[in-house]
Enzyme design. Sequence first.
Site, PDB file in Angstrom:
ATOM      1  N   TYR A 245     -10.820   3.891 -10.862  1.00  0.00           N
ATOM      2  CA  TYR A 245     -10.364   3.773  -9.476  1.00  0.00           C
ATOM      3  C   TYR A 245     -11.478   3.144  -8.632  1.00  0.00           C
ATOM      4  CZ  TYR A 245      -9.463   5.451  -4.682  1.00  0.00           C
ATOM      5  OH  TYR A 245      -9.306   5.545  -3.315  1.00  0.00           O
TER       6      TYR A 245
ATOM      7  N   LYS B 191     -11.682  -0.394  -6.716  1.00  0.00           N
ATOM      8  CA  LYS B 191     -11.782  -0.402  -5.244  1.00  0.00           C
ATOM      9  C   LYS B 191     -12.946  -1.313  -4.826  1.00  0.00           C
ATOM     10  CE  LYS B 191      -9.611   1.777  -2.500  1.00  0.00           C
ATOM     11  NZ  LYS B 191      -8.317   1.403  -1.834  1.00  0.00           N
TER      12      LYS B 191
HETATM   13  P1  NAD Z   1      -1.012   7.631  -1.432  1.00  0.00           P
HETATM   14  O1  NAD Z   1      -0.874   7.667  -2.907  1.00  0.00           O
HETATM   15  O2  NAD Z   1      -0.394   8.732  -0.635  1.00  0.00           O
HETATM   16  O3  NAD Z   1      -0.464   6.240  -0.877  1.00  0.00           O
HETATM   17  C1  NAD Z   1      -0.575   5.037  -1.578  1.00  0.00           C
HETATM   18  C2  NAD Z   1       0.753   4.297  -1.474  1.00  0.00           C
HETATM   19  O4  NAD Z   1       0.628   3.067  -2.200  1.00  0.00           O
HETATM   20  C3  NAD Z   1       1.925   5.071  -2.108  1.00  0.00           C
HETATM   21  O5  NAD Z   1       2.992   5.219  -1.185  1.00  0.00           O
HETATM   22  C4  NAD Z   1       2.339   4.204  -3.289  1.00  0.00           C
HETATM   23  O6  NAD Z   1       3.730   4.230  -3.548  1.00  0.00           O
HETATM   24  C5  NAD Z   1       1.870   2.825  -2.822  1.00  0.00           C
HETATM   25  N1  NAD Z   1       1.695   1.921  -3.970  1.00  0.00           N
HETATM   26  C6  NAD Z   1       1.010   2.162  -5.111  1.00  0.00           C
HETATM   27  N2  NAD Z   1       1.120   1.118  -5.948  1.00  0.00           N
HETATM   28  C7  NAD Z   1       1.881   0.189  -5.301  1.00  0.00           C
HETATM   29  C8  NAD Z   1       2.353  -1.110  -5.665  1.00  0.00           C
HETATM   30  N3  NAD Z   1       2.080  -1.641  -6.852  1.00  0.00           N
HETATM   31  N4  NAD Z   1       3.114  -1.776  -4.771  1.00  0.00           N
HETATM   32  C9  NAD Z   1       3.429  -1.233  -3.575  1.00  0.00           C
HETATM   33  N5  NAD Z   1       3.007  -0.003  -3.182  1.00  0.00           N
HETATM   34  C10 NAD Z   1       2.253   0.694  -4.044  1.00  0.00           C
HETATM   35  O7  NAD Z   1      -2.590   7.516  -1.142  1.00  0.00           O
HETATM   36  P2  NAD Z   1      -3.404   7.769   0.206  1.00  0.00           P
HETATM   37  O8  NAD Z   1      -4.230   8.989  -0.006  1.00  0.00           O
HETATM   38  O9  NAD Z   1      -2.531   7.650   1.382  1.00  0.00           O
HETATM   39  O10 NAD Z   1      -4.419   6.552   0.151  1.00  0.00           O
HETATM   40  C11 NAD Z   1      -4.197   5.378   0.898  1.00  0.00           C
HETATM   41  C12 NAD Z   1      -5.381   4.441   0.714  1.00  0.00           C
HETATM   42  O11 NAD Z   1      -6.574   5.091   1.160  1.00  0.00           O
HETATM   43  C13 NAD Z   1      -5.647   4.004  -0.721  1.00  0.00           C
HETATM   44  O12 NAD Z   1      -6.014   2.649  -0.722  1.00  0.00           O
HETATM   45  C14 NAD Z   1      -6.831   4.847  -1.144  1.00  0.00           C
HETATM   46  O13 NAD Z   1      -7.609   4.169  -2.100  1.00  0.00           O
HETATM   47  C15 NAD Z   1      -7.585   4.968   0.175  1.00  0.00           C
HETATM   48  N6  NAD Z   1      -8.453   6.143   0.278  1.00  0.00           N
HETATM   49  C16 NAD Z   1      -7.910   7.393   0.206  1.00  0.00           C
HETATM   50  C17 NAD Z   1      -8.745   8.504   0.347  1.00  0.00           C
HETATM   51  C18 NAD Z   1      -8.167   9.904   0.315  1.00  0.00           C
HETATM   52  O14 NAD Z   1      -8.946  10.862   0.410  1.00  0.00           O
HETATM   53  N7  NAD Z   1      -6.878  10.090   0.204  1.00  0.00           N
HETATM   54  C19 NAD Z   1     -10.114   8.331   0.528  1.00  0.00           C
HETATM   55  C20 NAD Z   1     -10.631   7.043   0.593  1.00  0.00           C
HETATM   56  C21 NAD Z   1      -9.790   5.959   0.469  1.00  0.00           C
END
Ligand code: NAD
Length: 345
Positions: free
Chosen positions: A144, A148
């Site tokens: 991951y 990223k």
């Molecule tokens: P999440 O899994 O709730 O949301 C991600 C969304 O991306 C989902 O709705 C999923 O269906 C969609 N997705 C995945 N693959 C896809 C594809 N091929 N085509 C279209 N849509 C697709 O995750 P989140 O926690 O809301 O994270 C959102 C972003 O924030 C991500 O980029 C993650 O790397 C980043 N992030 C999250 C955290 C955390 O603590 N949650 C921390 C740092 C960064």
Amino acid sequence: MVTRVRPSRKRCAVIGGSGFLGRHLVEKLLEKGYAVTVFDIRQTYDLPSVTFHQGDLCDKQALLTALQDVSLVFHCASPAPASDDRELFQRVNIQGTRTVLQACMEAGIQKVVLTSSASVVFEGTDIKDGKEDLPYASKPLDYYTQTKIQQEKIVLEACDKEKGLLTVAIRPHGIFGPRDPQLVPILVDTARRGKMKFIIGDGSNLVDFTYVENVVHGHILAAEGLSPDSTLCGKAYHITNDEPVRFWDFMSEVLVGLGYAAPQYHLPYWLVYGLALLLWLFSLLIHPLLAFKPTFTPMRVALAGTHHYYSCVRAKQDMGYQPLVGLKEGIARTVASYPHLRNGA
Ligand code: NAD
């Protein structure tokens, strides 16, 4: 002759808008008067004012259909870190992000805001008040993070004022809040199975947890501040609650708030890390014969047992960022939002 319709100023698209962060972002954008298109591989809710496009972000044609009349794109889609699926991360976070940028260029999008992660500089060792100029992790602890890093580089390098595409990356850390399907549900599940008794290390390690509304605020500030003459173009910004907290105090507060006991017995960090590493190596060895994915990974142990908190001075200076919701308030709102996960519910 093809007539190009000028994208309306306030229409934006949220790629990954069905996810935890994405949906909070969509709701805030609507509140602020934006017209919103969601592009996601799944649709998890319905809002009459939102146009939903279900599709894979690796499919340029599907993206182009969704991006008509859009001028601003938020890209916050990613496979879940827990999937630990190398091929999937590469396809979606690397190739897919290239496809998103190609589609944005073709659709005449002016601004792209990527949700990156503060973990792009994390290698499993202490980071205290880390600034954005720390080098990317040379040995990221999981696929991951590896992807990223690539994703962020691709988006920031695509920033091209001449071609009219402006990009910026937001690096949140430890997002939490209502409707998060990961942090609180997993914590409660572990507590219910009687496995939240142990603290990894001495429990003094400080980390950032960031309330989801603050992350949303950072994204919108970045989008609105991005212009050909702003300093934001092609840069990454840490967005945190700016209140580093002991990892185990945060976990305990959530657990106790939901009626579970706080962990209290200490395990030596290096012992637990070594075990997680062995388990991971073992899973690689047996991989051709058996699909075994340990949940107890070196990355998870490192996240729970090291200092890793980040400075958001750059975001404060360049975009006037200040967290809107303090940590205590964020935890209280989060706990209150999970009545069904309370002990005994
Ligand atoms: P999440 O899994 O709730 O949301 C991600 C969304 O991306 C989902 O709705 C999923 O269906 C969609 N997705 C995945 N693959 C896809 C594809 N091929 N085509 C279209 N849509 C697709 O995750 P989140 O926690 O809301 O994270 C959102 C972003 O924030 C991500 O980029 C993650 O790397 C980043 N992030 C999250 C955290 C955390 O603590 N949650 C921390 C740092 C960064």
